[in-house]
Design an enzyme around this catalytic site. Sequence first.
Site, PDB file in Angstrom:
ATOM      1  N   LYS A  22      -9.275  68.807 -89.996  1.00  8.37           N
ATOM      2  CA  LYS A  22      -9.070  67.421 -90.422  1.00  8.37           C
ATOM      3  C   LYS A  22      -9.035  66.482 -89.226  1.00  8.37           C
ATOM      4  O   LYS A  22      -9.649  65.410 -89.235  1.00  8.37           O
ATOM      5  CB  LYS A  22      -7.763  67.292 -91.203  1.00  8.37           C
ATOM      6  CG  LYS A  22      -7.402  65.861 -91.585  1.00  8.37           C
ATOM      7  CD  LYS A  22      -6.025  65.763 -92.189  1.00  8.37           C
ATOM      8  CE  LYS A  22      -4.955  65.623 -91.145  1.00  8.37           C
ATOM      9  NZ  LYS A  22      -4.377  64.289 -91.030  1.00  8.37           N
ATOM     10  N   ASN A  23      -8.312  66.880 -88.183  1.00 16.49           N
ATOM     11  CA  ASN A  23      -8.134  65.997 -87.041  1.00 16.49           C
ATOM     12  C   ASN A  23      -9.401  65.854 -86.205  1.00 16.49           C
ATOM     13  O   ASN A  23      -9.460  64.990 -85.322  1.00 16.49           O
ATOM     14  CB  ASN A  23      -6.981  66.489 -86.160  1.00 16.49           C
ATOM     15  CG  ASN A  23      -5.633  66.313 -86.836  1.00 16.49           C
ATOM     16  OD1 ASN A  23      -5.484  65.506 -87.753  1.00 16.49           O
ATOM     17  ND2 ASN A  23      -4.645  67.079 -86.408  1.00 16.49           N
ATOM     18  N   ARG A  93      -3.308  56.733 -90.769  1.00 15.88           N
ATOM     19  CA  ARG A  93      -3.321  56.154 -89.435  1.00 15.88           C
ATOM     20  C   ARG A  93      -4.678  56.275 -88.759  1.00 15.88           C
ATOM     21  O   ARG A  93      -5.041  55.430 -87.944  1.00 15.88           O
ATOM     22  CB  ARG A  93      -2.277  56.837 -88.560  1.00 15.88           C
ATOM     23  CG  ARG A  93      -0.857  56.467 -88.886  1.00 15.88           C
ATOM     24  CD  ARG A  93       0.057  56.849 -87.748  1.00 15.88           C
ATOM     25  NE  ARG A  93      -0.327  56.214 -86.509  1.00 15.88           N
ATOM     26  CZ  ARG A  93       0.015  54.983 -86.153  1.00 15.88           C
ATOM     27  NH1 ARG A  93       0.729  54.242 -86.970  1.00 15.88           N
ATOM     28  NH2 ARG A  93      -0.361  54.483 -84.996  1.00 15.88           N
ATOM     29  N   CYS A 117       1.889  58.894 -92.504  1.00 18.15           N
ATOM     30  CA  CYS A 117       3.163  59.592 -92.645  1.00 18.15           C
ATOM     31  C   CYS A 117       4.275  58.875 -91.892  1.00 18.15           C
ATOM     32  O   CYS A 117       4.057  58.307 -90.829  1.00 18.15           O
ATOM     33  CB  CYS A 117       3.043  61.019 -92.102  1.00 18.15           C
ATOM     34  SG  CYS A 117       2.177  62.139 -93.203  1.00 18.15           S
ATOM     35  N   ARG A 122       4.491  55.409 -83.660  1.00 17.38           N
ATOM     36  CA  ARG A 122       3.144  55.693 -83.179  1.00 17.38           C
ATOM     37  C   ARG A 122       2.340  54.410 -82.957  1.00 17.38           C
ATOM     38  O   ARG A 122       1.362  54.131 -83.638  1.00 17.38           O
ATOM     39  CB  ARG A 122       2.421  56.624 -84.162  1.00 17.38           C
ATOM     40  CG  ARG A 122       3.094  57.975 -84.272  1.00 17.38           C
ATOM     41  CD  ARG A 122       2.243  58.976 -84.984  1.00 17.38           C
ATOM     42  NE  ARG A 122       2.267  58.812 -86.427  1.00 17.38           N
ATOM     43  CZ  ARG A 122       1.571  59.552 -87.266  1.00 17.38           C
ATOM     44  NH1 ARG A 122       0.782  60.497 -86.813  1.00 17.38           N
ATOM     45  NH2 ARG A 122       1.626  59.352 -88.559  1.00 17.38           N
ATOM     46  N   PRO A 123       2.741  53.578 -81.999  1.00 14.59           N
ATOM     47  CA  PRO A 123       2.077  52.292 -81.797  1.00 14.59           C
ATOM     48  C   PRO A 123       0.641  52.458 -81.322  1.00 14.59           C
ATOM     49  O   PRO A 123       0.253  53.498 -80.780  1.00 14.59           O
ATOM     50  CB  PRO A 123       2.937  51.620 -80.722  1.00 14.59           C
ATOM     51  CG  PRO A 123       3.569  52.751 -79.986  1.00 14.59           C
ATOM     52  CD  PRO A 123       3.816  53.814 -81.018  1.00 14.59           C
ATOM     53  N   VAL A 124      -0.148  51.398 -81.530  1.00 17.86           N
ATOM     54  CA  VAL A 124      -1.562  51.425 -81.155  1.00 17.86           C
ATOM     55  C   VAL A 124      -1.812  50.609 -79.894  1.00 17.86           C
ATOM     56  O   VAL A 124      -2.951  50.256 -79.601  1.00 17.86           O
ATOM     57  CB  VAL A 124      -2.446  50.903 -82.319  1.00 17.86           C
ATOM     58  CG1 VAL A 124      -2.324  51.816 -83.526  1.00 17.86           C
ATOM     59  CG2 VAL A 124      -2.089  49.465 -82.667  1.00 17.86           C
ATOM     60  N   ASP A 125      -0.760  50.339 -79.129  1.00 25.47           N
ATOM     61  CA  ASP A 125      -0.922  49.467 -77.971  1.00 25.47           C
ATOM     62  C   ASP A 125      -1.880  50.043 -76.928  1.00 25.47           C
ATOM     63  O   ASP A 125      -2.603  49.299 -76.262  1.00 25.47           O
ATOM     64  CB  ASP A 125       0.434  49.155 -77.330  1.00 25.47           C
ATOM     65  CG  ASP A 125       1.183  50.399 -76.886  1.00 25.47           C
ATOM     66  OD1 ASP A 125       1.254  51.352 -77.682  1.00 25.47           O
ATOM     67  OD2 ASP A 125       1.693  50.416 -75.752  1.00 25.47           O
ATOM     68  N   LEU A 126      -1.918  51.377 -76.779  1.00 26.49           N
ATOM     69  CA  LEU A 126      -2.824  51.968 -75.788  1.00 26.49           C
ATOM     70  C   LEU A 126      -4.285  51.749 -76.182  1.00 26.49           C
ATOM     71  O   LEU A 126      -5.143  51.563 -75.314  1.00 26.49           O
ATOM     72  CB  LEU A 126      -2.535  53.452 -75.607  1.00 26.49           C
ATOM     73  CG  LEU A 126      -1.147  53.804 -75.049  1.00 26.49           C
ATOM     74  CD1 LEU A 126      -1.016  55.307 -74.862  1.00 26.49           C
ATOM     75  CD2 LEU A 126      -0.890  53.077 -73.743  1.00 26.49           C
ATOM     76  N   ASP A 306       2.036  69.306 -84.516  1.00 31.30           N
ATOM     77  CA  ASP A 306       1.689  69.559 -85.913  1.00 31.30           C
ATOM     78  C   ASP A 306       2.035  70.979 -86.365  1.00 31.30           C
ATOM     79  O   ASP A 306       1.863  71.312 -87.539  1.00 31.30           O
ATOM     80  CB  ASP A 306       0.197  69.301 -86.149  1.00 31.30           C
ATOM     81  CG  ASP A 306      -0.117  67.820 -86.304  1.00 31.30           C
ATOM     82  OD1 ASP A 306       0.824  67.015 -86.396  1.00 31.30           O
ATOM     83  OD2 ASP A 306      -1.310  67.469 -86.336  1.00 31.30           O
ATOM     84  N   ILE A 328       6.809  64.495 -78.971  1.00 28.34           N
ATOM     85  CA  ILE A 328       5.647  63.655 -79.286  1.00 28.34           C
ATOM     86  C   ILE A 328       6.016  62.517 -80.226  1.00 28.34           C
ATOM     87  O   ILE A 328       5.718  61.351 -79.970  1.00 28.34           O
ATOM     88  CB  ILE A 328       4.514  64.499 -79.898  1.00 28.34           C
ATOM     89  CG1 ILE A 328       4.196  65.716 -79.007  1.00 28.34           C
ATOM     90  CG2 ILE A 328       3.275  63.642 -80.113  1.00 28.34           C
ATOM     91  CD1 ILE A 328       3.683  65.372 -77.639  1.00 28.34           C
ATOM     92  N   ARG A 398      -3.350  65.889 -98.121  1.00 34.01           N
ATOM     93  CA  ARG A 398      -3.978  65.133 -97.042  1.00 34.01           C
ATOM     94  C   ARG A 398      -4.543  66.067 -95.974  1.00 34.01           C
ATOM     95  O   ARG A 398      -5.475  65.700 -95.270  1.00 34.01           O
ATOM     96  CB  ARG A 398      -2.972  64.169 -96.412  1.00 34.01           C
ATOM     97  CG  ARG A 398      -2.522  63.033 -97.319  1.00 34.01           C
ATOM     98  CD  ARG A 398      -1.603  62.074 -96.586  1.00 34.01           C
ATOM     99  NE  ARG A 398      -2.205  61.673 -95.329  1.00 34.01           N
ATOM    100  CZ  ARG A 398      -1.554  61.591 -94.166  1.00 34.01           C
ATOM    101  NH1 ARG A 398      -0.281  61.909 -94.106  1.00 34.01           N
ATOM    102  NH2 ARG A 398      -2.184  61.200 -93.080  1.00 34.01           N
TER     103      ARG A 398
END
Length: 419
Positions: A22-23, A93, A117, A122-126, A306, A328, A398
Site C-alpha cells: 500500500k505504501n 494523508r 488515521c 504529522r505536519p506537512v511543513d517539510l 507500522d 515516529i 485501508r
Amino acid sequence: MDRIRIRGGRRLEGRIAIGGAKNAALPLMATSLLTHEAVVLTNAPALADVATMGHLIAQHGLRVEQDTEARRILLEGEARQFEAPYDLVRKMRASILVLGPLLARHGQARVSLPGGCAIGTRPVDLHLKGLEQMGAAIDLAAGYIDARVEGRLKGARILFPQVSVGATENLLMAATLAEGTTQLVNAAREPEITDLANCLISMGARIEGVGSDRLTIEGVESLSGTTHAILPDRIEAGTFACAGAITGGEVLLEGMTLELFGACTRSLREAGVEMIQEADGVRARRLNGLHGVDVMTEPFPGFATDMQAQFMALMAVAEGASMITETIFENRFMHVPELTRMGARINAHGSSAIVRGVARLSGAPVMATDLRASVSLIIAGLAAEGETTVNRVYHLDRGYERVERKLAAVGADIERIQG
C-alpha cells in the site's frame, strides 16, 4: 458497521500470498500526474486507500481503471483540474502526494490539508519548505495549500531536519521535472521510496543514490509512461509473521524477501521466531517459547512504526518483559487499552510502553482505533481463549486485503460479520 470475530487457540500453518505494498502503491499512482502517457501498475492491492487515491487522480481528469482480479491499475491522461478537495483528502494523508507532481508539471496546485488515521499531527511543513526552496510560492488559507510557480521548479539542495517518507516522495517526484539538479539530503530510505525511484527512472527520470539517504535528481523536460510491478508489502508480511508466531505456528510469506523487513527480522528472531529466506518467500516459524524483546521504532532500516502495534500484541504473551518505544508518531499507543481488556499487562507512559507477558489472553469485545491497531487486536484474538470481536474494522480495509480470508486459509477461526 462490519466486525471481525475470532475464536482463538488455533495454530496457523500454510502459505500466505503477500500483496503489493500500500505504501508503495499510493506514491506510484501519483507519478501518473507527471506524464500524459499511460502508467500501468501491476501487483496492485485492492485496498480502500488505493481506491481513494484512484478517485482523487480521476478527479484531476485522468482515466483510472483498476482490475482487481488482474491486480492491475491503468492511469492515463492529462490533468485538467488542479484542486484536491477536502472531501477526498480528509480520508487519507497520502493525498498530499499529488502536490509535488501537479506543481512540477502544471505550475499550480490547490490541495486540502490532509486527514487520515488519528495517530499524531504529522505536519506537512517539510513538503512545503522543500517546494519553496525550489521556487514555489505557497499560501495556506481556509484549510488549503495553494502553490504556484512561474515556469519550472528550480533544482535545490534540500536538507531534511528529520527523516520524512512523505516529504522525500513528494520532493523526489517534483524534482524529476525541475530545471537543474536537486539534492535531497537525509532522505528517507524505505523500500517504498526505492520502488518509487525505480519507477520514475523507467519513466525517464535521472536519479542517483537510490537506496541511500542522499538522492541526486537531474531534472528533465518530460517523462514517459511505464509499466511497473509494485513491491511486496513488508508490513502485511510482518503482520502475518506475528500472527503465525503468536499461535505457535509456521507460515510461508509468498513473494517476500528478508531485506524488506529491515530491523524487524532481528527483533522477531530475538523473540524466538525463525525467519528463513526460501526460493518463493520467507518462512516464519516459532521455535519454542516467545521471549520479551525491547524495540524502538526508527526510520528504515530500523524497526518500522507500522509494525509496533503488531509486535506489542506478540510481546503480550512472551516470557518476561519488553519495552516498546515509539519515536515516529505520537498517539500511537491507542491499542493499549484494548489489549489490556484482553488481559495484557501493559503500562504506557509518554512514548514508551512496558509489556509484561502473560500466560494467556482472554477474548473480549474491542474497538479498533486506527489501521495497525486494528490488526494488532486480531493478532491478540488469535491467541486468546474464547471469542474476540473487533469493532470498527473499516480502518483495517485501508491497508489489508481480505485479511480474514487469508488467516482462515491457514487455520484461523475467523469471520467478518456484516453490519
